[in-house]
Design a protein around this motif. Structure first.
Motif, short mmCIF file in Angstrom:
data_model
loop_
_atom_site.label_atom_id
_atom_site.label_comp_id
_atom_site.label_asym_id
_atom_site.label_seq_id
_atom_site.Cartn_x
_atom_site.Cartn_y
_atom_site.Cartn_z
N GLU A 1 0.52 -1.29 -0.10
CA GLU A 1 0.12 -0.03 -0.08
C GLU A 1 0.88 1.31 0.09
O GLU A 1 0.71 2.38 -0.80
N SER A 2 1.94 1.39 0.82
CA SER A 2 2.69 2.42 0.82
C SER A 2 3.57 2.58 -0.33
O SER A 2 3.63 3.68 -0.93
N ALA A 3 3.91 1.63 -1.14
CA ALA A 3 4.56 1.62 -2.34
C ALA A 3 3.80 2.37 -3.40
O ALA A 3 4.22 3.00 -4.28
N ALA A 4 2.47 1.94 -3.46
CA ALA A 4 1.57 2.26 -4.27
C ALA A 4 1.01 3.77 -4.12
O ALA A 4 0.15 4.31 -4.56
N GLY A 5 1.66 4.72 -2.98
CA GLY A 5 1.24 5.88 -2.70
C GLY A 5 -0.24 5.75 -2.13
O GLY A 5 -0.81 6.95 -1.95
N GLY A 6 -0.63 4.78 -1.32
CA GLY A 6 -1.88 4.80 -0.54
C GLY A 6 -1.64 5.47 0.69
O GLY A 6 -0.84 5.93 0.86
N GLY A 7 -2.72 5.29 1.41
CA GLY A 7 -3.00 6.01 2.69
C GLY A 7 -2.52 5.19 3.85
O GLY A 7 -1.69 4.20 3.65
N HIS A 8 -3.67 5.07 4.61
CA HIS A 8 -3.23 4.21 6.07
C HIS A 8 -4.30 3.11 6.14
O HIS A 8 -4.33 2.43 7.34
N GLN A 9 -4.99 2.89 5.05
CA GLN A 9 -6.05 1.89 5.28
C GLN A 9 -5.65 0.28 5.66
O GLN A 9 -6.39 -0.36 6.51
N ALA A 10 -4.22 0.01 5.29
CA ALA A 10 -4.08 -1.53 5.59
C ALA A 10 -3.68 -1.36 7.31
O ALA A 10 -3.86 -2.37 7.84
N LEU A 11 -3.00 -0.13 7.64
CA LEU A 11 -2.55 -0.08 9.03
C LEU A 11 -4.00 0.12 9.63
O LEU A 11 -4.00 -0.87 10.89
N ILE A 12 -4.88 0.74 9.30
CA ILE A 12 -5.98 0.78 10.11
C ILE A 12 -6.82 -0.50 10.09
O ILE A 12 -7.21 -0.94 11.28
N GLY A 13 -6.87 -1.15 8.92
CA GLY A 13 -7.29 -2.52 8.96
C GLY A 13 -6.74 -3.68 10.00
O GLY A 13 -7.51 -4.24 10.65
N ALA A 14 -5.59 -3.43 9.95
CA ALA A 14 -4.75 -4.45 10.77
C ALA A 14 -4.89 -4.04 12.38
O ALA A 14 -5.25 -5.07 13.12
N ASN A 15 -5.02 -2.80 12.55
CA ASN A 15 -5.32 -2.34 13.82
C ASN A 15 -6.67 -3.01 14.42
O ASN A 15 -6.71 -3.62 15.38
N SER A 16 -7.68 -2.56 13.55
CA SER A 16 -8.95 -3.29 13.87
C SER A 16 -9.17 -4.93 13.98
O SER A 16 -9.92 -5.24 14.82
N GLY A 17 -8.67 -5.25 12.87
CA GLY A 17 -8.60 -6.76 12.82
C GLY A 17 -8.17 -7.46 13.93
O GLY A 17 -8.51 -8.38 14.58
N CYS A 18 -6.90 -7.03 14.20
CA CYS A 18 -6.15 -7.59 15.60
C CYS A 18 -6.96 -7.36 16.73
O CYS A 18 -7.15 -8.12 17.70
N ALA A 19 -7.38 -6.10 16.88
CA ALA A 19 -8.43 -5.80 17.91
C ALA A 19 -9.45 -6.79 18.21
O ALA A 19 -9.82 -7.32 19.15
N GLU A 20 -10.21 -7.04 17.11
CA GLU A 20 -11.45 -8.03 16.96
C GLU A 20 -10.87 -9.29 17.23
O GLU A 20 -11.70 -10.06 18.14
N ALA A 21 -9.84 -9.76 16.88
CA ALA A 21 -9.43 -11.34 16.99
C ALA A 21 -9.11 -11.53 18.47
O ALA A 21 -9.20 -12.51 18.99
N PHE A 22 -8.11 -10.45 18.80
CA PHE A 22 -7.75 -10.76 20.32
C PHE A 22 -9.13 -10.77 21.07
O PHE A 22 -9.31 -11.58 22.23
N ALA A 23 -9.97 -9.70 20.97
CA ALA A 23 -11.21 -9.65 21.65
C ALA A 23 -12.20 -10.83 21.57
O ALA A 23 -12.78 -11.35 22.71
N ALA A 24 -12.15 -11.51 20.47
CA ALA A 24 -12.91 -12.61 20.26
C ALA A 24 -12.50 -13.94 21.05
O ALA A 24 -13.29 -14.72 21.59
N VAL A 25 -11.05 -14.00 21.20
CA VAL A 25 -10.63 -14.88 22.07
C VAL A 25 -10.71 -14.76 23.48
O VAL A 25 -11.28 -15.56 24.30
N TYR A 26 -10.83 -13.43 23.99
CA TYR A 26 -10.97 -13.19 25.55
C TYR A 26 -12.53 -13.26 25.64
O TYR A 26 -12.78 -13.83 26.90
N GLU A 27 -13.28 -12.83 24.88
CA GLU A 27 -14.71 -12.68 25.03
C GLU A 27 -15.61 -14.15 24.56
O GLU A 27 -16.70 -14.10 24.92
N CYS A 28 -14.94 -14.92 24.08
CA CYS A 28 -15.25 -16.33 23.68
C CYS A 28 -15.97 -16.77 24.98
O CYS A 28 -15.50 -16.71 25.98
#
Length: 255
Positions: free
Chosen positions: A72-99
């Motif tokens: 994404e960075s090489a293509a001159g994109g913004g921060h969508q991959a980072l935002i997605g990774a941050n949110s995705g990780c938070a959801e996965a970690f929470a899913a394990v904890y809140e299972c």
């Protein structure tokens, strides 16, 4: 390849994560993992979830797919991959904890970055004797998951591991009481199922009440604590520091 769920025995769901070659998950992979764990926990016939990787995997988890961000960075994109990774990780970690039922993490090989978030939020960990645990975040232009590492080792050891990007062995974590059992790699699936089987013998309603009660007395709000850490990850990206460090990742440093 991807995330799959099986039911090998009554009361047990096994969620398997398979993203070769090193189980570094793309954004979608984190959300798929979160969905699989939540779905397994909601199943009234399930009393324990085992989180694992396929036999022969090089490691349990290598964190986020850094190459996805670099593309994404090489293509001159913004921060969508980072935002997605941050949110995705938070959801996965929470899913394990809140299972709704206990989650047993079966860890073989390396458990790094996001892997620490998963196992730190699990209810129990069974590990192979070649398993290692660590947060190489500072070497990858990121921050985060100190929340979860602090659930595995004492506070000062957590800080030293975090600042140096060093790893701890399964035997060391067993010494600290955070790993239930350490076994040879070929015995890991059986050892994880053995613990899950013992948990699954409990009354399904009571085991769910027990999980909710234990989470309710936890001294740390792990979701809020981790999201606070992620704010500094984003700051590092906005400053340009993260890209510089991340682009040097894997390159031999000059002496």
């Amino acid at each position: 390849m991807g995330v799959s769920t099986s039911r090998p025995e009554k009361g047990i769901a096994v969620v398997t994560v398979d993203f070769p070659p090193v189980n570094a998950l793309p954004v979608k992979g984190w959300y798929d993992l979160a969905d699989a764990v939540r779905e397994a926990g909601r199943d009234p016939d399930v009393r324990c979830v085992v989180l694992t990787t396929p036999p022969g995997s090089r490691g349990f988890n290598a964190g986020v797919d850094i190459k996805e961000m670099q593309r994404e960075s090489a293509a001159g994109g913004g921060h969508q991959a980072l935002i997605g990774a941050n949110s995705g990780c938070a959801e996965a970690f929470a899913a394990v904890y809140e299972c709704e039922v206990p989650v047993v993490a079966a860890v073989a090989g390396f458990c790094l970055g996001g892997g620490i978030g998963l196992v730190g939020n699990a209810d129990a960990i069974v590990a192979s004797d070649d398993a290692t645990f660590g947060l190489p975040e500072l070497d990858r232009g990121a921050l985060g998951a100190a929340t979860h590492l602090s659930r595995l080792v004492p506070q000062h050891l957590m800080r030293a591991l975090y600042y140096t990007s060093r790893t701890a062995t399964a035997q060391e974590l067993h010494h600290h009481g955070s790993v239930w059992k350490v076994v040879p790699r070929d015995e890991l699936p059986g050892a994880a199922l053995e613990l899950a089987r013992e948990i699954a013998l409990k009354d399904g309603y009571l085991i769910r009440l027990a999980k909710a009660a234990i989470n309710g007395i936890d001294p740390v709000d792990v979701r809020r604590s981790y999201r606070f850490e992620q704010g500094f990850t984003f700051e590092a990206n906005l400053s340009g520091t993260a890209d510089r460090v991340r682009n040097d990742f894997g390159k031999e440093k000059s002496k």
